[in-house]
Design a protein around this motif. Structure first.
Motif, short mmCIF file in Angstrom:
data_model
loop_
_atom_site.label_atom_id
_atom_site.label_comp_id
_atom_site.label_asym_id
_atom_site.label_seq_id
_atom_site.Cartn_x
_atom_site.Cartn_y
_atom_site.Cartn_z
N MET A 121 0.82 -1.21 0.00
CA MET A 121 0.00 0.00 0.00
C MET A 121 0.86 1.26 0.00
N HIS A 122 1.90 1.26 0.82
CA HIS A 122 2.73 2.46 0.91
C HIS A 122 3.51 2.70 -0.39
N LYS A 123 4.07 1.65 -0.95
CA LYS A 123 4.92 1.80 -2.13
C LYS A 123 4.11 2.01 -3.41
N PHE A 124 3.08 1.20 -3.62
CA PHE A 124 2.38 1.20 -4.90
C PHE A 124 0.93 1.70 -4.81
N GLY A 125 0.32 1.57 -3.64
CA GLY A 125 -1.11 1.86 -3.56
C GLY A 125 -1.92 0.80 -4.29
N LYS A 176 -4.07 5.18 -1.56
CA LYS A 176 -3.15 5.85 -2.47
C LYS A 176 -1.73 5.52 -2.01
N PRO A 177 -0.75 5.55 -2.90
CA PRO A 177 0.63 5.30 -2.46
C PRO A 177 1.11 6.43 -1.56
N MET A 183 3.07 4.30 7.38
CA MET A 183 4.30 4.45 8.16
C MET A 183 4.01 4.38 9.65
N TYR A 184 2.84 4.86 10.07
CA TYR A 184 2.42 4.62 11.45
C TYR A 184 2.38 3.12 11.71
N TYR A 185 1.79 2.42 10.76
CA TYR A 185 1.64 0.95 10.88
C TYR A 185 3.02 0.30 10.99
#
Length: 282
Positions: A121-125, A176-177, A183-185
């Protein structure tokens, strides 16, 4: 007393005469603009990508039927990505090496799988879905203009129960990416004791704890979160309080499992975009 001249009187007369036409024109253009805005498709900021994962590229159909195909059938314009264990490790090594010690310290493969989806999710969404989640409708309307989409599952409203923190499953979400929630996660996964249970390390209880912390942070004003209702994504709940007949038809673990019967019970009006059949395969 000032008396208006003939030219001024004529000018006022022309203005008054034109005023109704001006108001009509303004109103007409406003209605056209509003109509266009209503008719315009709402584009999602969540990329059209479906992420799923398994130990290898061979998905066992006896466990997961052919539900992975349902995402492609209903969303043919989406990119479909199946990640395996090696892919997950490479993702962490190449893009999030600071998380690698935490990732390798997990005792169970399911914890690494739970953690990896955070970084998809963070990198690509896009959206992530477990393999026992079936898609029944195109996702575009569900995702609409949301930046991060989570979904609620019915759980009895008892904060003291073990089930309570499972009410926002990590079996499906979209983002969304670069959304700051992930980052909290990641950092909360790094802080939790490795002696905790699977759900607490990186799974649904961790998701609940991260969501609770994020809601108290200023980041919630920058990157927003939308939580879909129970009927949209998780109309079937694995809760022990769900009646036994429903569990018999809907649980993939049940010998009586019947997808058609389950849908008739939990989604009789066909409003759900997805249903998870909760195989609980780790």
């Amino acid at each position: 007393m000032h008396i208006l001249g003939k030219r001024q009187q004529l000018l006022i007369f022309i203005v008054l005469l034109s005023l109704p036409l001006f108001i009509w024109t303004l109103t007409t253009y406003r209605s056209i603009i509003e109509s266009s805005l209503k008719e315009a498709p709402v584009e999602s900021v969540i990329p059209a990508i479906v992420h799923q994962s398994w130990k290898s590229y061979d998905i066992p159909s006896e466990i997961f039927s052919n539900w992975s195909q349902s995402w492609k059938t209903h969303n043919p314009h989406y990119t479909y990505v199946l990640w395996n264990d090696e892919d997950n490790l490479n993702l962490i090594q190449e893009h999030y090496p600071w998380f690698l010690p935490t990732y390798l310290a997990y005792k169970q493969p399911i914890s690494r799988a739970d953690a990896a989806r955070v970084f998809y999710m963070h990198k690509f969404g896009g959206i992530y879905a477990d393999l026992d989640v079936a898609c029944y409708k195109p996702l575009d309307k569900l995702l609409s203009s949301h930046e991060l989409l989570l979904a609620e599952m019915w759980i009895p409203d008892d904060p003291t129960s073990w089930e309570y923190k499972h009410r926002i499953p990590n079996a499906f979400f979209g983002s969304k990416p670069g959304h700051s929630f992930w980052m909290y996660y990641a950092h909360m996964m790094m802080q939790v004791s490795k002696d905790e249970g699977t759900e607490e390390l990186a799974g649904p209880v961790m998701l609940w704890n991260v969501l609770s912390a994020y809601r108290q942070s200023n980041a919630r004003y920058v990157d927003t979160i939308f939580i879909a209702d129970t009927g949209s994504v998780f109309p079937y709940s694995w809760s022990f309080s769900t009646n036994q007949e429903t569990r018999n038809w809907c649980s993939k673990q049940s010998s009586s499992f019947n997808e058609t019967k389950c849908r008739e019970i939990v989604d009789p009006d066909n409003v759900a975009y997805t249903i998870s059949y909760w195989s609980h395969t780790w």
